[in-house]
Motif scaffolding. Sequence first.
Motif, PDB file in Angstrom:
ATOM      1  N   ASP A 107     -13.132  -2.916   8.286  1.00 52.25           N
ATOM      2  CA  ASP A 107     -11.770  -2.015   8.150  1.00 52.25           C
ATOM      3  C   ASP A 107     -10.536  -2.170   9.083  1.00 52.25           C
ATOM      4  O   ASP A 107      -9.404  -2.409   8.849  1.00 52.25           O
TER       5      ASP A 107
ATOM      6  N   GLU B 252       0.980  -1.129  -0.044  1.00 49.62           N
ATOM      7  CA  GLU B 252       0.025  -0.022  -0.107  1.00 49.62           C
ATOM      8  C   GLU B 252       0.889   1.254  -0.027  1.00 49.62           C
ATOM      9  O   GLU B 252       1.858   1.373   0.562  1.00 49.62           O
TER      10      GLU B 252
ATOM     11  N   ARG C 291     -12.447   4.505   2.388  1.00 48.65           N
ATOM     12  CA  ARG C 291     -12.810   3.990   3.477  1.00 48.65           C
ATOM     13  C   ARG C 291     -12.165   4.358   4.675  1.00 48.65           C
ATOM     14  O   ARG C 291     -12.559   4.129   5.724  1.00 48.65           O
ATOM     15  N   LYS C 292     -10.894   4.965   4.776  1.00 48.00           N
ATOM     16  CA  LYS C 292     -10.200   5.163   5.915  1.00 48.00           C
ATOM     17  C   LYS C 292     -10.920   6.769   6.623  1.00 48.00           C
ATOM     18  O   LYS C 292     -10.933   6.766   7.781  1.00 48.00           O
TER      19      LYS C 292
ATOM     20  N   THR D 176      -2.175   5.887   8.481  1.00 52.69           N
ATOM     21  CA  THR D 176      -2.977   6.470   6.912  1.00 52.69           C
ATOM     22  C   THR D 176      -4.068   7.395   7.827  1.00 52.69           C
ATOM     23  O   THR D 176      -4.389   8.581   7.238  1.00 52.69           O
TER      24      THR D 176
ATOM     25  N   THR E 229      -9.957   4.689  -3.276  1.00 50.78           N
ATOM     26  CA  THR E 229     -10.981   3.758  -3.016  1.00 50.78           C
ATOM     27  C   THR E 229     -10.678   3.421  -1.309  1.00 50.78           C
ATOM     28  O   THR E 229     -11.374   3.460  -0.389  1.00 50.78           O
ATOM     29  N   ILE E 230      -9.145   3.137  -1.066  1.00 45.25           N
ATOM     30  CA  ILE E 230      -9.025   3.227   0.374  1.00 45.25           C
ATOM     31  C   ILE E 230      -9.016   4.245   0.913  1.00 45.25           C
ATOM     32  O   ILE E 230      -9.561   4.196   2.164  1.00 45.25           O
TER      33      ILE E 230
ATOM     34  N   GLU F  92      -9.173  -5.691   9.177  1.00 46.19           N
ATOM     35  CA  GLU F  92      -8.280  -5.952   7.771  1.00 46.19           C
ATOM     36  C   GLU F  92      -6.785  -6.492   8.056  1.00 46.19           C
ATOM     37  O   GLU F  92      -6.276  -5.600   9.015  1.00 46.19           O
TER      38      GLU F  92
END
Length: 803
Positions: A720, A582, A669-670, A637, A665-666, A723
């Motif tokens: 999340d 990532e 979500r964060k 993040t 997209t990530i 994960e």
Amino acid sequence: MSKHVDSKQQWEIIQKTFCIDGKFSVNSADDEDLALVVRFVQQLGAGQFVLDLALDAIWTALRQTIVPDFWQHFKAYYDQKHGKDNDEPGEGSVDVMSRVAAAVSELYDGAVSFIPLIHRCEILCEKAGCKWEDCIPGGIMEHFKLHLRATLHSQMPPSFTFLLHKFFSAAFKVFYHAEIDTQDESEEIVEESMQCGGCNAAADACHCQAITNTFNQVNRQLFELDLLERLAGDIISSLLLTVITQHVTTTCRDSFDQSRIHQLEKWVENVVVGWLEVVYCGGRGHLSSADESIQRMVSDNLTHTYMTALYHTYTTTRIDQLFNIVIEYPESQPALDDIRECLDRTHLRDRLVESLRSAIQTRLLHPGVNTTDVLDAYISAIKALRVLDPKGVLLELVSEPVRQYLRGREDTVRYIVSSLTDESSSELSEELLVAAPLVLDDSHSDDDNMDNWETWTPDPVHAHSLKSKSQRTADIISMLVNIYGSKDVFITEYRTILADRILSQFNYDTDREIRYLEHLKVRFGETLTLLHKCEVMVKDVADSKRINSIVNSDENQRRSKQKFPVSAMILSAQFWPSFKEERLLLPEEVTKELDTYTEAFQDLKGNRTLNWKPHLGQAQIEIELKSRTLNLTVTPTQATIIYHFQECSRWSISDLSTITQVPKTILRRKITYWQTQGVLHEVEPDIFVLVEGEDVGEKGHPSVAGTSQSDITPQAIEEDEAESVMASAQDQREEELQVFWSYIVGMLTNLDCLPLERIHAMLKMFVQGSVECSPQELRAFLDRKVRQHHLLFTNGLYKLPKS
């Protein structure tokens, strides 16, 4: 009787005495008169002729009068009751008993009326030297009974069972009710009922005694004529089998926590066999010495027959419930003990296997059931079926579909390994504590040697095509590992879980991990390369703790330059599993602190340096808003996202993705985490602003006009947070197998084409010790290369495509 008569008169006397004059009435005659008639027969030389006519008259009377009149009672009742489902209350039992009693009494009286004539025929045979069909032992009386039975069967109407079944059902109901009342009186005083449970009549007008008396009379008469078993044997058997089935079903309905078989055996002895004794004793209360054959039939043959029927019925009933019994183990242990006992007395193993396999396929092996539930059921099945069959044959036959299904689920290995190293999961974690090595599919058992031949027992017939004894009796962990047939799959997954646990908790307490690692070494073998890598991973945690204390100590010259403390988890790259790749660009302020830590590490370790994974780890941050201050522990993040909102209170997803280098997209979500904290608010699609807290919404969270948290699902937040930071086991294995690719290309370049077996053998020779690979795994790897057009597969041979 005159002694001076002519031949004509003599013949008339003979006809009348032996009922061959067309008028069937047996007159009484004393011994003297009978002797005179026999002398007349001898004088006329007609002994054989008279005997044949006398017997023919008897057979004719049976065929034309006695038997038709008997069956007419049954036909009339059937015609009267045909089409009615139930008898009238209080009328049915008495009416049935009286009709059968009248029919049997009429048959009995008619048969008994022939006894004097039969006696005369026997004397005639004795005095006149006549012969009859002597192929049947027992004399003319037995011959008569045989003709009576044959005539009854030849004229038997199809409806005869209708009345006779009601007759025996009514009698059994009265007997059973009396048995229950006796047991109730011995246990406790029960309140009197307004209606008799035996005859369904009012309690003050009970007919039970009359029914019992009539029943005993009918049975006694049928028994004397040798007709009881011939006419009613099948009806009695059918009735009792139905009663046994109903009683077993009622007793065993959804009740698995108590043993029932011995209670049912006692019930059969007391009720079923007890009633049979009443039937065959005919009301005499006991069997005389002359009836020893009947006594043996009741006590031995029929007892054995109905006990066998009990075992068969009980086992069949439990087989239908076996899936629930297996799921509820160990509470269902008593029911399993009963089934094991009954299986030894029946031939229902094949039915048990097919039924349980079908139930498992229908109720368990489908996408609607979680993998955890499938595995829990499989573990229960292992334990429960070993109660039924300690040799493990039943387990092997039933479990194969479950094993195949679990192999196809991606999360099977992760759940197994997680359960092994999770103290809250007592099932498997306790199994791990047992110090026993694994028994894998390629092992061989020594159990079949004949050293202990005196205690040796052969395998069941089903076991001829199954695995060795050691596999069928292996422990639960070995059974689970054998789903895949390889230790590496599980240790690879354990490495991933261990890495996740270390990097998510970020504490340096490794006692628990060391304890589980030692147990795994006992189970899987200390020489396993992957377990050695796990040991290095745990050692890295202890080393990281020591290095952090040195780097962050007051004696360190760079300590004074730090704006905030940095603690690192320093990992040996070659021994840890692959991480998810990532991207994250940390703020410059944070990057400088990491560089400072790197310099300190290089001073400490000399020729080593650090390659930071910026998206991994934790950050402890303090956020000061107008109305509140938050102290949180978040991911790098999440910390980077909120860091940029102190420079600008409004960001779009696109701009934020550019500055952090995190995919949209990530990033989307964060950001959800900060929305749930009430720190960020989406004012427009993909536009977020900082919430300083002018208004306070529900639960103390700041809000602004138009703010709504309803679109943020808790499930998305939990996923999340849970994960994994590691690459999936499949991705890691794919990366490991890439080691083979260069060797495979070299083989096929030199040898043109090779079968799978040859490739696998050469890889074991040249790449031994680096990565283990089974033939099945190698085939899947090569097939993926074929789909990617890197290989060709023709006639069982792999080769390189022509350039």
